[in-house]
Design a protein around this motif. Structure first.
Motif, PDB file in Angstrom:
ATOM      1  N   LYS A 177     -16.475   9.528  -6.596  1.00  0.00           N
ATOM      2  CA  LYS A 177     -16.383   8.106  -7.422  1.00  0.00           C
ATOM      3  C   LYS A 177     -16.800   7.200  -7.207  1.00  0.00           C
ATOM      4  CE  LYS A 177     -11.718   8.192  -4.922  1.00  0.00           C
ATOM      5  NZ  LYS A 177     -10.682   8.061  -4.472  1.00  0.00           N
ATOM      6  N   ASN A 214     -15.031   1.948   0.002  1.00  0.00           N
ATOM      7  CA  ASN A 214     -14.081   1.933   0.977  1.00  0.00           C
ATOM      8  C   ASN A 214     -14.261   1.294   2.260  1.00  0.00           C
ATOM      9  OD1 ASN A 214     -11.873   3.387   1.687  1.00  0.00           O
ATOM     10  ND2 ASN A 214     -11.843   4.859   1.260  1.00  0.00           N
ATOM     11  N   GLN A 219      -8.193  16.606   7.972  1.00  0.00           N
ATOM     12  CA  GLN A 219      -7.628  15.265   6.599  1.00  0.00           C
ATOM     13  C   GLN A 219      -5.570  15.613   7.254  1.00  0.00           C
ATOM     14  OE1 GLN A 219     -10.878  15.376   6.840  1.00  0.00           O
ATOM     15  NE2 GLN A 219     -10.150  13.957   8.558  1.00  0.00           N
ATOM     16  N   PHE A 246      -3.922  12.042   4.864  1.00  0.00           N
ATOM     17  CA  PHE A 246      -4.992  11.843   3.923  1.00  0.00           C
ATOM     18  C   PHE A 246      -4.528  12.383   2.212  1.00  0.00           C
ATOM     19  CE2 PHE A 246      -7.809  14.792   0.835  1.00  0.00           C
ATOM     20  CZ  PHE A 246      -8.321  13.712  -0.207  1.00  0.00           C
ATOM     21  N   ALA A 299      -8.911   6.174   4.958  1.00  0.00           N
ATOM     22  CA  ALA A 299     -10.944   6.071   5.168  1.00  0.00           C
ATOM     23  C   ALA A 299     -11.779   6.925   6.106  1.00  0.00           C
ATOM     24  CB  ALA A 299     -11.743   5.006   5.307  1.00  0.00           C
ATOM     25  N   HIS A 300     -12.820   7.558   6.415  1.00  0.00           N
ATOM     26  CA  HIS A 300     -13.407   8.650   6.522  1.00  0.00           C
ATOM     27  C   HIS A 300     -12.561   7.913   8.560  1.00  0.00           C
ATOM     28  CE1 HIS A 300     -15.801  11.174   8.746  1.00  0.00           C
ATOM     29  NE2 HIS A 300     -16.389  10.291   9.294  1.00  0.00           N
ATOM     30  N   HIS A 324       1.116  -1.177   0.047  1.00  0.00           N
ATOM     31  CA  HIS A 324       0.040  -0.250   0.054  1.00  0.00           C
ATOM     32  C   HIS A 324       0.813   0.720   0.345  1.00  0.00           C
ATOM     33  CE1 HIS A 324      -4.154  -0.425   0.225  1.00  0.00           C
ATOM     34  NE2 HIS A 324      -4.358  -1.784   1.062  1.00  0.00           N
ATOM     35  N   ASN A 325       0.149   1.781  -0.661  1.00  0.00           N
ATOM     36  CA  ASN A 325       1.251   3.533  -0.866  1.00  0.00           C
ATOM     37  C   ASN A 325       1.644   4.231   0.403  1.00  0.00           C
ATOM     38  OD1 ASN A 325       2.290   5.419  -2.683  1.00  0.00           O
ATOM     39  ND2 ASN A 325       0.767   6.962  -2.250  1.00  0.00           N
ATOM     40  N   SER A 368       4.171   7.405   3.367  1.00  0.00           N
ATOM     41  CA  SER A 368       3.978   8.432   3.982  1.00  0.00           C
ATOM     42  C   SER A 368       4.013   8.372   5.740  1.00  0.00           C
ATOM     43  CB  SER A 368       1.832   8.274   3.671  1.00  0.00           C
ATOM     44  OG  SER A 368       2.023   8.703   2.461  1.00  0.00           O
ATOM     45  N   ASP A 424     -13.040  12.911  -4.656  1.00  0.00           N
ATOM     46  CA  ASP A 424     -12.959  13.524  -3.679  1.00  0.00           C
ATOM     47  C   ASP A 424     -13.903  14.585  -2.987  1.00  0.00           C
ATOM     48  OD1 ASP A 424     -12.020  11.211  -1.577  1.00  0.00           O
ATOM     49  OD2 ASP A 424      -9.840  11.587  -2.951  1.00  0.00           O
ATOM     50  N   VAL A 450      -0.951  13.949  -0.780  1.00  0.00           N
ATOM     51  CA  VAL A 450      -0.468  13.224   0.259  1.00  0.00           C
ATOM     52  C   VAL A 450      -0.737  15.035   1.387  1.00  0.00           C
ATOM     53  CG1 VAL A 450       0.347  11.578   2.427  1.00  0.00           C
ATOM     54  CG2 VAL A 450       0.583  11.404  -0.092  1.00  0.00           C
ATOM     55  N   LYS A 477     -10.056  -0.357  -1.310  1.00  0.00           N
ATOM     56  CA  LYS A 477     -10.890   0.570  -2.352  1.00  0.00           C
ATOM     57  C   LYS A 477     -11.718  -0.860  -3.176  1.00  0.00           C
ATOM     58  CE  LYS A 477      -9.132   4.552  -0.276  1.00  0.00           C
ATOM     59  NZ  LYS A 477      -7.740   4.044   0.645  1.00  0.00           N
ATOM     60  N   GLU A 499      -2.297   8.353  -6.475  1.00  0.00           N
ATOM     61  CA  GLU A 499      -1.663   8.518  -7.007  1.00  0.00           C
ATOM     62  C   GLU A 499      -0.856   9.873  -6.846  1.00  0.00           C
ATOM     63  OE1 GLU A 499      -4.698   7.605  -6.786  1.00  0.00           O
ATOM     64  OE2 GLU A 499      -5.779   6.933  -8.245  1.00  0.00           O
ATOM     65  N   THR A 542      -9.667  14.330  -7.805  1.00  0.00           N
ATOM     66  CA  THR A 542      -9.003  12.974  -7.106  1.00  0.00           C
ATOM     67  C   THR A 542     -10.157  12.315  -6.875  1.00  0.00           C
ATOM     68  OG1 THR A 542      -9.647  14.450  -5.557  1.00  0.00           O
ATOM     69  CG2 THR A 542      -7.908  14.252  -5.643  1.00  0.00           C
TER      70      THR A 542
HETATM   71  C1  J2J Z   1     -10.883   9.844   3.793  1.00  0.00           C
HETATM   72  N1  J2J Z   1     -10.923   9.340   2.841  1.00  0.00           N
HETATM   73  C2  J2J Z   1      -9.777   9.423   2.697  1.00  0.00           C
HETATM   74  C3  J2J Z   1      -8.876  10.015   4.513  1.00  0.00           C
HETATM   75  C4  J2J Z   1      -7.863   8.361   1.970  1.00  0.00           C
HETATM   76  C5  J2J Z   1      -1.311   8.178   2.893  1.00  0.00           C
HETATM   77  C6  J2J Z   1      -2.517   7.954   3.335  1.00  0.00           C
HETATM   78  C7  J2J Z   1      -3.736   6.999   2.176  1.00  0.00           C
HETATM   79  C8  J2J Z   1      -3.856   6.633   1.134  1.00  0.00           C
HETATM   80  C9  J2J Z   1      -4.427   5.872   0.209  1.00  0.00           C
HETATM   81  C10 J2J Z   1      -2.317   6.879   0.382  1.00  0.00           C
HETATM   82  C11 J2J Z   1      -8.321   9.275   3.617  1.00  0.00           C
HETATM   83  N2  J2J Z   1     -10.244  10.079   4.974  1.00  0.00           N
HETATM   84  N3  J2J Z   1      -7.683   9.940   5.445  1.00  0.00           N
HETATM   85  O1  J2J Z   1      -1.670   7.036  -0.431  1.00  0.00           O
HETATM   86  O2  J2J Z   1       0.235   7.477   0.450  1.00  0.00           O
HETATM   87  C12 J2J Z   1      -9.356   8.062   0.861  1.00  0.00           C
HETATM   88  C13 J2J Z   1      -9.926   8.864  -0.443  1.00  0.00           C
HETATM   89  C14 J2J Z   1      -8.453   8.811  -1.485  1.00  0.00           C
HETATM   90  C15 J2J Z   1      -8.410   7.480  -1.493  1.00  0.00           C
HETATM   91  C16 J2J Z   1      -7.203   6.590  -1.899  1.00  0.00           C
HETATM   92  C17 J2J Z   1      -1.140   7.689   1.846  1.00  0.00           C
HETATM   93  N4  J2J Z   1      -7.187   9.386   2.934  1.00  0.00           N
HETATM   94  N5  J2J Z   1      -8.907   8.538   1.886  1.00  0.00           N
HETATM   95  O3  J2J Z   1      -5.879   5.250   1.074  1.00  0.00           O
HETATM   96  O4  J2J Z   1      -4.944   5.390  -3.111  1.00  0.00           O
HETATM   97  O5  J2J Z   1     -10.605   8.489  -1.269  1.00  0.00           O
HETATM   98  O6  J2J Z   1      -4.578   5.717  -0.690  1.00  0.00           O
HETATM   99  O7  J2J Z   1      -8.874   9.581  -2.761  1.00  0.00           O
HETATM  100  O8  J2J Z   1      -5.282   3.596  -1.870  1.00  0.00           O
HETATM  101  O9  J2J Z   1      -8.616   6.900  -0.464  1.00  0.00           O
HETATM  102  O10 J2J Z   1      -6.713   5.283  -1.680  1.00  0.00           O
HETATM  103  P1  J2J Z   1      -5.081   5.099  -1.814  1.00  0.00           P
END
Ligand code: J2J
Length: 541
Positions: free
Chosen positions: A433, A437, A356, A333, A311-312, A237-238, A243, A416, A340, A442, A337, A414
């Motif tokens: 989108k 989640n 966030q 958050f 996620a939320h 996972h990213n 991060s 979001d 951060v 996702k 892509e 995004t």
């Molecule tokens: C609500 N929704 C969130 C948050 C991601 C660090 C942290 C997370 C990811 C990740 C990541 C959220 N509150 N705090 O890559 O480097 C949802 C949004 C976002 C999507 C991205 C990182 N943090 N999200 O979750 O590529 O909808 O990355 O666009 O898996 O997760 O998902 P992902």
């Protein structure tokens, strides 16, 4: 500079020049940090995996040896190499070996199965893969055999553990490959997108752009040589990669502790034993930690910060984290892509609990727009678009999709819905989108609907999120059947399983309807479907 890898979208020259000028892109590849760590503090522990430990010198040496072995079996710069491993130390050996070689890891998740892996292999012309023999009860080699039967281009298979007819990882630890690795402007790997479309999307990141996000993340999060980081989310996972994740920890000279088991008690035991200072969790895991009775039996006093993202995060859960664990909460958050956001230490508790965070970079451009792409008034909710020094300009080999997913001037859509405070902090209010989640994993609705529609009894299908007390969201498939065909929810779930898709994507619930609700323009009305579920019950402990 050489032309970018075929199928990847580079930043326009004027942006690349600006990002270099401002010191974001420093021309260092993702291997360099490990080489430096091995030079500067060779004896320090870099990775702990159960009873096994890698010092920086050992990690560097193993990565160089594996790179040599991979080269011997024909893996060349710019080749794509699928990496699917559980959270084991070899993960970072393999990653760094590929970075050094200039081959691009494709970061598959352990949960992925024949359908996803086959798609990645085909779409990215994957030439080799690195897998475990088994993961839990699942035989990864058997899956790869099936994938290979359909994709003979997947020539080399490397297995950690019992290799059977494949290359054994240990047999590829040759004499260390010397050298400094590729030009940092090169694309370094393909990360997976959460996605919202019929087929998964791959995210090409360069050494330059990714290292910038890693370096800055490490700085923002205050990492140093004393940092002991618990990696409990899947290492691919990213979030746990960058991060600041494992790469941030290596950059700072700290130590990554891998959790093979994700349950709270195993994590608590690791925290106590290794004196973990930092952990990255999704809200569902944070809830599990808060709920676990085992907590009282362990000394978790070494924890300085728990990061939560993906996620939320409900407000009451956010408040409990610092209270219960006696450490700082940092909201994250982010997205694979690029962009951060972090809440910072200096921002104070109000922001840490209620937002966030704000972006890593002054050059992260944030644009919040309405449905017509018109910028909304300050503080209003809108769609988040972003552009910046580590946000991609296009998905891999996806021209048609890129035209929709990015604006003409290169902002990434995004999906979001956010609002921005005067301080620059973002609050995620929802998403536009078409995605579920599920505890941070996702699920692209369209992908699952496609699989359902392939069932002969299914006439139409719509996947929507339903609230779940623990995971935040689960998936529910609303299905209409062809008359007089019949099917049960169980049959449909089994049908999806047989397609070979990851278990987390199998709908948690299937509901049959005589008809799917439609909007005025005739699209399936997912809002109406979601409204069938009551709001989530407030979790209480
Ligand atoms: C609500 N929704 C969130 C948050 C991601 C660090 C942290 C997370 C990811 C990740 C990541 C959220 N509150 N705090 O890559 O480097 C949802 C949004 C976002 C999507 C991205 C990182 N943090 N999200 O979750 O590529 O909808 O990355 O666009 O898996 O997760 O998902 P992902």
């Amino acid at each position: 500079n050489a032309a970018p890898l075929d199928g990847c979208v580079a930043w326009p020259d004027e942006f690349a020049a600006r990002y270099r000028e401002r010191g974001y892109w420093i021309g260092e590849n993702l291997y360099a940090g490990l080489a430096r760590g091995a030079r500067e503090h060779p004896e320090r522990t870099a990775v702990i995996c159960g009873e096994r430990r890698w010092s920086y010198a050992q990690l560097d040496r193993d990565a160089r040896r594996f790179a040599a072995g991979l080269r011997r079996i024909g893996v060349a710069p710019r080749d794509r190499v699928l990496l699917q491993l559980p959270n084991i130390g070899e993960y970072y050996v393999a990653c760094h070996a590929l970075f050094l070689l200039g081959a691009l890891p494709v970061f598959a998740l352990p949960a992925h199965r024949r359908a996803e892996i086959g798609y990645f292999v085909g779409h990215a012309d994957v030439r080799a893969c690195v897998i475990a023999d088994r993961d839990g009860g699942f035989d990864c080699r058997a899956m790869i055999r099936e994938v290979r039967a359909e994709h003979p281009g997947l020539r080399e298979v490397v297995v950690i553990g019992e290799a059977e007819e494949f290359h054994a990882f240990h047999a590829l630890l040759d004499e260390p490959l010397q050298g400094d690795g590729p030009d940092a402007a090169e694309f370094a790997f393909l990360q997976l997108s959460g996605g919202s479309t019929g087929v998964p999307k791959l995210i090409p990141r360069t050494h330059d752009d990714y290292l910038y996000s890693v370096r800055e993340s490490a700085r923002i999060c205050g990492l140093d040589g004393e940092t002991v980081y618990l990696c409990v989310l899947p290492a691919a996972h990213n979030f746990p990669m960058s991060s600041p994740g494992a790469l941030g920890v290596f950059h700072a000279g700290g130590c990554v502790v891998l959790a093979r088991q994700g349950d709270a008690e195993s994590c608590f035991a690791l925290i106590q034993r290794e004196r973990v200072t930092l952990a990255a969790l999704v809200p569902a895991l944070a809830l599990a930690w808060l709920e676990s009775r085992a907590r009282a039996r362990y000394d978790l006093g070494s924890l300085r910060c728990i990061q939560i993202g993906g996620a939320h995060l409900a407000g009451d859960v956010a408040r409990r984290v610092p209270a219960v664990f006696g450490c700082r909460l940092q909201q994250v958050f982010g997205m694979a892509e690029g962009l951060v956001n972090y809440t910072r230490d200096e921002d104070g508790e109000e922001f840490a609990l209620g937002t966030q965070g704000r972006p890593i970079s002054d050059d992260d451009e944030i644009r919040i727009v309405d449905d017509d792409d018109v910028v909304v008034a300050p503080g209003e909710i809108g769609h988040l678009l972003t552009r910046g020094p580590y946000t991609i300009r296009g998905y891999y080999r996806a021209d048609a999709h890129n035209a929709r997913a990015f604006t003409a001037d290169g902002f990434y859509r995004t999906g979001d819905r956010v609002r921005r405070l005067a301080s620059g902090h973002l609050i995620v209010e929802g998403r536009a989108k078409d995605q579920v989640n599920r505890g941070g994993e996702k699920i692209a609705a369209e992908e699952i609907e496609g699989y359902l529609l392939a069932h002969p009894a299914v006439f139409d299908a719509a996947l929507v999120a339903m609230p779940d007390r623990f995971l935040g969201e689960k998936s529910c498939a609303f299905v209409t059947l062809r008359e007089p065909a019949q099917a049960t929810p169980r049959e449909l779930a089994q049908f999806l399983r047989e397609r070979g898709i990851a278990a987390y994507k199998i709908p948690d619930r299937v509901e049959f309807l005589a008809e799917l609700p439609r909007t005025a323009v005739g699209k399936i009305d997912k809002k109406a479907l979601r409204a069938r579920f009551a709001p989530p019950a407030v979790a209480s402990f």
